[in-house]
Design an enzyme around this catalytic site. Structure first.
Site, PDB file in Angstrom:
ATOM      1  N   TYR A   1      -5.061 103.036  63.795  1.00  0.00           N
ATOM      2  CA  TYR A   1      -4.418 102.613  64.947  1.00  0.00           C
ATOM      3  C   TYR A   1      -4.034 101.216  64.676  1.00  0.00           C
ATOM      4  O   TYR A   1      -5.108 100.295  64.301  1.00  0.00           O
ATOM      5  CB  TYR A   1      -5.226 102.828  66.190  1.00  0.00           C
ATOM      6  CG  TYR A   1      -4.821 102.308  67.601  1.00  0.00           C
ATOM      7  CD1 TYR A   1      -4.281 103.434  68.309  1.00  0.00           C
ATOM      8  CD2 TYR A   1      -5.394 101.161  68.227  1.00  0.00           C
ATOM      9  CE1 TYR A   1      -3.984 103.313  69.405  1.00  0.00           C
ATOM     10  CE2 TYR A   1      -4.598 101.025  69.467  1.00  0.00           C
ATOM     11  CZ  TYR A   1      -4.144 101.938  70.181  1.00  0.00           C
ATOM     12  OH  TYR A   1      -3.787 101.471  71.435  1.00  0.00           O
TER      13      TYR A   1
ATOM     14  N   SER B   1      -9.178 107.652  61.198  1.00  0.00           N
ATOM     15  CA  SER B   1      -9.043 107.508  62.638  1.00  0.00           C
ATOM     16  C   SER B   1      -7.866 107.928  63.320  1.00  0.00           C
ATOM     17  O   SER B   1      -7.718 109.337  63.659  1.00  0.00           O
ATOM     18  CB  SER B   1      -9.194 105.898  62.690  1.00  0.00           C
ATOM     19  OG  SER B   1      -9.376 105.383  64.088  1.00  0.00           O
ATOM     20  N   GLN B   2      -7.077 107.092  63.894  1.00  0.00           N
ATOM     21  CA  GLN B   2      -5.549 107.786  64.237  1.00  0.00           C
ATOM     22  C   GLN B   2      -5.018 108.667  63.200  1.00  0.00           C
ATOM     23  O   GLN B   2      -4.552 109.655  63.624  1.00  0.00           O
ATOM     24  CB  GLN B   2      -4.668 106.554  64.598  1.00  0.00           C
ATOM     25  CG  GLN B   2      -3.270 106.955  65.075  1.00  0.00           C
ATOM     26  CD  GLN B   2      -2.254 105.867  65.568  1.00  0.00           C
ATOM     27  OE1 GLN B   2      -2.247 105.768  66.640  1.00  0.00           O
ATOM     28  NE2 GLN B   2      -1.818 105.216  64.499  1.00  0.00           N
TER      29      GLN B   2
ATOM     30  N   HIS C   1     -17.478 103.400  62.544  1.00  0.00           N
ATOM     31  CA  HIS C   1     -16.148 103.770  62.395  1.00  0.00           C
ATOM     32  C   HIS C   1     -15.710 103.728  60.776  1.00  0.00           C
ATOM     33  O   HIS C   1     -14.584 104.553  60.559  1.00  0.00           O
ATOM     34  CB  HIS C   1     -15.351 103.211  63.490  1.00  0.00           C
ATOM     35  CG  HIS C   1     -13.826 103.927  63.487  1.00  0.00           C
ATOM     36  ND1 HIS C   1     -13.899 105.313  63.903  1.00  0.00           N
ATOM     37  CD2 HIS C   1     -12.691 103.476  63.369  1.00  0.00           C
ATOM     38  CE1 HIS C   1     -12.753 105.463  64.159  1.00  0.00           C
ATOM     39  NE2 HIS C   1     -11.927 104.499  63.701  1.00  0.00           N
TER      40      HIS C   1
ATOM     41  N   ASP D   1     -20.722 105.667  65.097  1.00  0.00           N
ATOM     42  CA  ASP D   1     -19.442 105.209  65.651  1.00  0.00           C
ATOM     43  C   ASP D   1     -19.199 105.317  67.141  1.00  0.00           C
ATOM     44  O   ASP D   1     -19.572 106.179  67.783  1.00  0.00           O
ATOM     45  CB  ASP D   1     -18.263 106.337  65.061  1.00  0.00           C
ATOM     46  CG  ASP D   1     -16.915 106.011  64.876  1.00  0.00           C
ATOM     47  OD1 ASP D   1     -16.541 104.961  65.829  1.00  0.00           O
ATOM     48  OD2 ASP D   1     -16.033 106.741  64.476  1.00  0.00           O
TER      49      ASP D   1
END
Length: 324
Positions: A92, A187-188, A303, A273
């Site tokens: 992201y 992540s994204q 994360h 996370d």
């Protein structure tokens, strides 16, 4: 952070309460058909760099709505035969940056395609080069609420379509072995890899790390930080819109894509996370339909997940799957 999610033994059986929208498959079929009706228009332009062990191509292809999406295609120098292909999606706020940031996969002997994310690339890394030409209704700063009142206007409908087309664009290069294609991301990027795994049926492997865009009902209630917190901030102003927003988010929930994924899959999760709570990652993993699946649990990490240790594990795991 102190752990505030479910204990590990409960995470291993956690299931999302996200309800699959009626017509989910038809929604994505029509979305992809609409874009595939337009020419892919992919162009690979060699880039002169100071790198000696790899060759780099600047890529442009037509994503959602025919909008130009950029990427890097990186291969070992002197390659003459088709190579196993790794398509990577980014976290992201980041963009494709500069070619020297993407050396690992080509150094290991793979063809590597990195998709720039439309409208992003200004939060970290070396920048992005793909605008998002579609406007949206009022949104909370960030990307997760852009067009969120309607599945057809939602930002991630465009990005997921771009991601599917990225696989098609990368596979079109003569140095890419389409039959040996893996999708990866963190992540994204992990959420996009999971979405593509549910929409592209012939992948050889998928590696979604600490994936975002999963188990939205729990994520927006539990997430302490952006991006998930963007939804709560938006709804704090747009009172009464929660059901419409939940309906839109369900159309891009990784849990529902996971239920359609069949490729061998390697997930990762950090139990501390606070960006993508571990229960949301396990919800996608537990829903994943493929029988060859594995999740690496990093008990004391956030994360960042397994960081370089998981990177090494993932490199070996993807290599094994693409060599089979």
């Amino acid at each position: 952070m102190a752990r505030s999610d479910l204990p590990l033994e409960q995470l291993r059986t956690h299931r999302s309460t996200s309800v699959e929208p009626e017509g989910f498959d038809a929604f994505w079929q029509s979305t992809l058909e609409e874009t595939r009706a337009l020419p892919l228009a992919v162009r690979f332009a060699p880039v002169a760099t100071a790198l000696r062990t790899v060759e780099v191509y600047d890529v442009v292809y037509a994503g959602f709505g025919g909008h130009p999406v950029r990427g890097w295609f990186v291969v070992p120098a002197g390659s003459a035969e088709p190579l196993p292909l790794v398509v990577e999606f980014l976290g992201y706020g980041g963009g494709r940056g500069l070619p020297h940031s993407h050396l690992m996969w080509a150094s290991a002997g793979f063809a590597h395609f990195v998709m720039d994310t439309r409208g992003q690339g200004s939060a970290w890394g070396g920048g992005g080069d793909t605008p998002d030409p579609v406007g949206s209704a009022p949104a909370y700063p960030g990307f997760l609420t852009r067009g969120v009142e309607d599945p057809y206007t939602f930002y991630y409908r465009r990005v997921i379509t771009d991601a599917v087309r990225a696989v098609e664009a990368a596979r079109s290069h003569p140095l890419a072995d389409a039959a040996r294609t893996a999708v990866v991301g963190e992540s994204q990027g992990g959420g996009l890899a999971l979405a593509v795994a549910g929409l592209v049926p012939d992948l050889a492997a998928a590696a979604p790390d600490v994936p975002f865009l999963c188990d939205f009902p729990r994520a927006i209630a539990l997430g302490e930080r952006a991006p998930y917190r963007e939804v709560g901030a938006y709804l704090a102003t747009h009172r009464g819109g929660a059901e419409r927003v939940r309906h839109t988010l369900a159309h891009t929930d990784g849990v529902h894509f996971a239920a359609r994924g069949r490729a061998p899959a390697l997930f990762s999760v950090g139990l501390e996370d606070s960006t993508c709570p571990p229960s949301t990652v396990f919800a996608a993993y537990n829903a994943y339909a493929g029988q060859d699946k594995r999740i690496e649990v990093y008990e004391f990490n956030g994360h960042e997940g397994g960081g370089p240790h998981h990177e090494a594990l993932r490199l070996a795991w993807v290599g094994q799957r693409l060599d089979e």
